[in-house]
Design a protein around this motif. Structure first.
Motif, PDB file in Angstrom:
ATOM      1  N   HIS A   5      15.068  -0.158  11.146  1.00 29.68           N
ATOM      2  CA  HIS A   5      16.250  -0.379  10.299  1.00 29.68           C
ATOM      3  C   HIS A   5      16.029  -0.058   8.824  1.00 29.68           C
ATOM      4  N   SER A   6      15.022   0.730   8.483  1.00 31.08           N
ATOM      5  CA  SER A   6      14.734   0.977   7.071  1.00 31.08           C
ATOM      6  C   SER A   6      15.878   1.679   6.333  1.00 31.08           C
ATOM      7  N   PHE A   7      16.616   2.544   7.010  1.00 32.53           N
ATOM      8  CA  PHE A   7      17.754   3.227   6.384  1.00 32.53           C
ATOM      9  C   PHE A   7      19.073   2.789   7.015  1.00 32.53           C
ATOM     10  N   PHE A   8      19.074   1.680   7.714  1.00 33.47           N
ATOM     11  CA  PHE A   8      20.242   1.192   8.433  1.00 33.47           C
ATOM     12  C   PHE A   8      21.439   1.049   7.487  1.00 33.47           C
ATOM     13  N   HIS A   9      22.540   1.675   7.840  1.00 36.04           N
ATOM     14  CA  HIS A   9      23.797   1.646   7.068  1.00 36.04           C
ATOM     15  C   HIS A   9      23.671   2.235   5.670  1.00 36.04           C
ATOM     16  N   SER A  10      22.752   3.157   5.469  1.00 34.99           N
ATOM     17  CA  SER A  10      22.665   3.863   4.180  1.00 34.99           C
ATOM     18  C   SER A  10      23.701   4.970   4.220  1.00 34.99           C
ATOM     19  N   GLU A  11      24.927   4.577   4.053  1.00 32.96           N
ATOM     20  CA  GLU A  11      26.064   5.442   4.350  1.00 32.96           C
ATOM     21  C   GLU A  11      26.340   6.521   3.307  1.00 32.96           C
ATOM     22  N   ASN A  12      25.681   6.479   2.148  1.00 35.35           N
ATOM     23  CA  ASN A  12      25.925   7.498   1.130  1.00 35.35           C
ATOM     24  C   ASN A  12      24.984   8.688   1.220  1.00 35.35           C
ATOM     25  N   LEU A  13      23.884   8.526   1.945  1.00 37.00           N
ATOM     26  CA  LEU A  13      22.908   9.618   2.019  1.00 37.00           C
ATOM     27  C   LEU A  13      23.442  10.793   2.822  1.00 37.00           C
ATOM     28  N   ILE A  14      23.375  11.961   2.223  1.00 34.45           N
ATOM     29  CA  ILE A  14      23.777  13.202   2.888  1.00 34.45           C
ATOM     30  C   ILE A  14      22.538  13.980   3.309  1.00 34.45           C
ATOM     31  N   ASP A  60       0.814  -1.214   0.000  1.00 31.73           N
ATOM     32  CA  ASP A  60       0.000   0.000   0.000  1.00 31.73           C
ATOM     33  C   ASP A  60       0.852   1.270   0.000  1.00 31.73           C
ATOM     34  N   MET A  61       2.173   1.110  -0.009  1.00 28.17           N
ATOM     35  CA  MET A  61       3.136   2.222  -0.029  1.00 28.17           C
ATOM     36  C   MET A  61       3.083   3.109   1.224  1.00 28.17           C
ATOM     37  N   LYS A  62       2.458   2.618   2.294  1.00 26.15           N
ATOM     38  CA  LYS A  62       2.363   3.416   3.519  1.00 26.15           C
ATOM     39  C   LYS A  62       3.570   3.245   4.425  1.00 26.15           C
ATOM     40  N   THR A  63       4.364   2.195   4.202  1.00 21.02           N
ATOM     41  CA  THR A  63       5.537   1.942   5.034  1.00 21.02           C
ATOM     42  C   THR A  63       6.758   1.709   4.160  1.00 21.02           C
ATOM     43  N   LEU A  64       7.830   2.434   4.453  1.00 19.91           N
ATOM     44  CA  LEU A  64       9.108   2.185   3.794  1.00 19.91           C
ATOM     45  C   LEU A  64       9.814   1.121   4.626  1.00 19.91           C
ATOM     46  N   VAL A  65      10.028  -0.038   4.027  1.00 16.64           N
ATOM     47  CA  VAL A  65      10.592  -1.186   4.740  1.00 16.64           C
ATOM     48  C   VAL A  65      12.113  -1.157   4.724  1.00 16.64           C
ATOM     49  N   ARG A  66      12.691  -0.910   3.530  1.00 17.92           N
ATOM     50  CA  ARG A  66      14.152  -0.964   3.435  1.00 17.92           C
ATOM     51  C   ARG A  66      14.656  -0.127   2.272  1.00 17.92           C
ATOM     52  N   TYR A  67      15.631   0.705   2.579  1.00 13.27           N
ATOM     53  CA  TYR A  67      16.364   1.478   1.578  1.00 13.27           C
ATOM     54  C   TYR A  67      17.696   0.760   1.393  1.00 13.27           C
ATOM     55  N   PRO A  68      18.121   0.495   0.160  1.00 10.78           N
ATOM     56  CA  PRO A  68      19.338  -0.308  -0.044  1.00 10.78           C
ATOM     57  C   PRO A  68      20.614   0.378   0.448  1.00 10.78           C
ATOM     58  N   GLN A  69      21.397  -0.364   1.188  1.00 10.31           N
ATOM     59  CA  GLN A  69      22.661   0.151   1.727  1.00 10.31           C
ATOM     60  C   GLN A  69      23.603   0.591   0.624  1.00 10.31           C
ATOM     61  N   ALA A  70      23.618  -0.121  -0.477  1.00 10.90           N
ATOM     62  CA  ALA A  70      24.586   0.147  -1.550  1.00 10.90           C
ATOM     63  C   ALA A  70      24.138   1.251  -2.507  1.00 10.90           C
ATOM     64  N   ASN A  71      23.000   1.870  -2.266  1.00 17.60           N
ATOM     65  CA  ASN A  71      22.529   2.932  -3.142  1.00 17.60           C
ATOM     66  C   ASN A  71      23.519   4.096  -3.105  1.00 17.60           C
ATOM     67  N   SER A  72      23.936   4.561  -4.280  1.00 13.10           N
ATOM     68  CA  SER A  72      24.961   5.599  -4.335  1.00 13.10           C
ATOM     69  C   SER A  72      24.392   7.023  -4.261  1.00 13.10           C
ATOM     70  N   SER A  73      23.072   7.154  -4.249  1.00 17.97           N
ATOM     71  CA  SER A  73      22.450   8.485  -4.180  1.00 17.97           C
ATOM     72  C   SER A  73      22.819   9.183  -2.880  1.00 17.97           C
TER      73      SER A  73
END
Length: 109
Positions: free
Chosen positions: A52-61, A24-37
């Protein structure tokens, strides 16, 4: 990782550009760690950021959280070491103290 992805698909989640949401797009479950954005704008229909949806998303500024998001589960934004800008609404009703991996206090003045 494959086991986690398979489990998410079995639970009937929806994946778009490797970002996992509930159907239903109401919950963001997981953002990929390797995403370069370096910037991500959460879709408007999302209301909850899962644990943990953004856990270790180390490229996000920078992260932009729309006003429909009213709940951030534990550690949803933890270990985002490059995060410098977060734009969010004061409508977040459930902002648990460990969302960033450290205590968050709010100031309204």
């Amino acid at each position: 990782k494959r086991e986690k992805l398979q489990k998410e698909k079995e639970e009937g989640n929806y994946e778009c550009n490797k970002i996992v949401f509930t159907k239903d797009m109401k919950t963001l479950v997981r953002y990929p760690q390797a995403n370069s954005s370096t910037t991500y704008i959460i879709p408007y229909q999302v209301e909850t950021l899962k644990t943990h949806s953004f856990f270790h998303s180390e490229n996000l500024i920078s992260l932009i959280i729309p006003s429909k998001v009213t709940s951030l589960e534990f550690w949803s934004l933890a270990t985002m070491i490059k995060l410098k800008i977060i734009i969010y609404s004061l409508l977040i009703q459930r902002w648990l103290c460990n969302d960033f991996g450290f205590h968050v206090s709010h100031y309204s003045g």
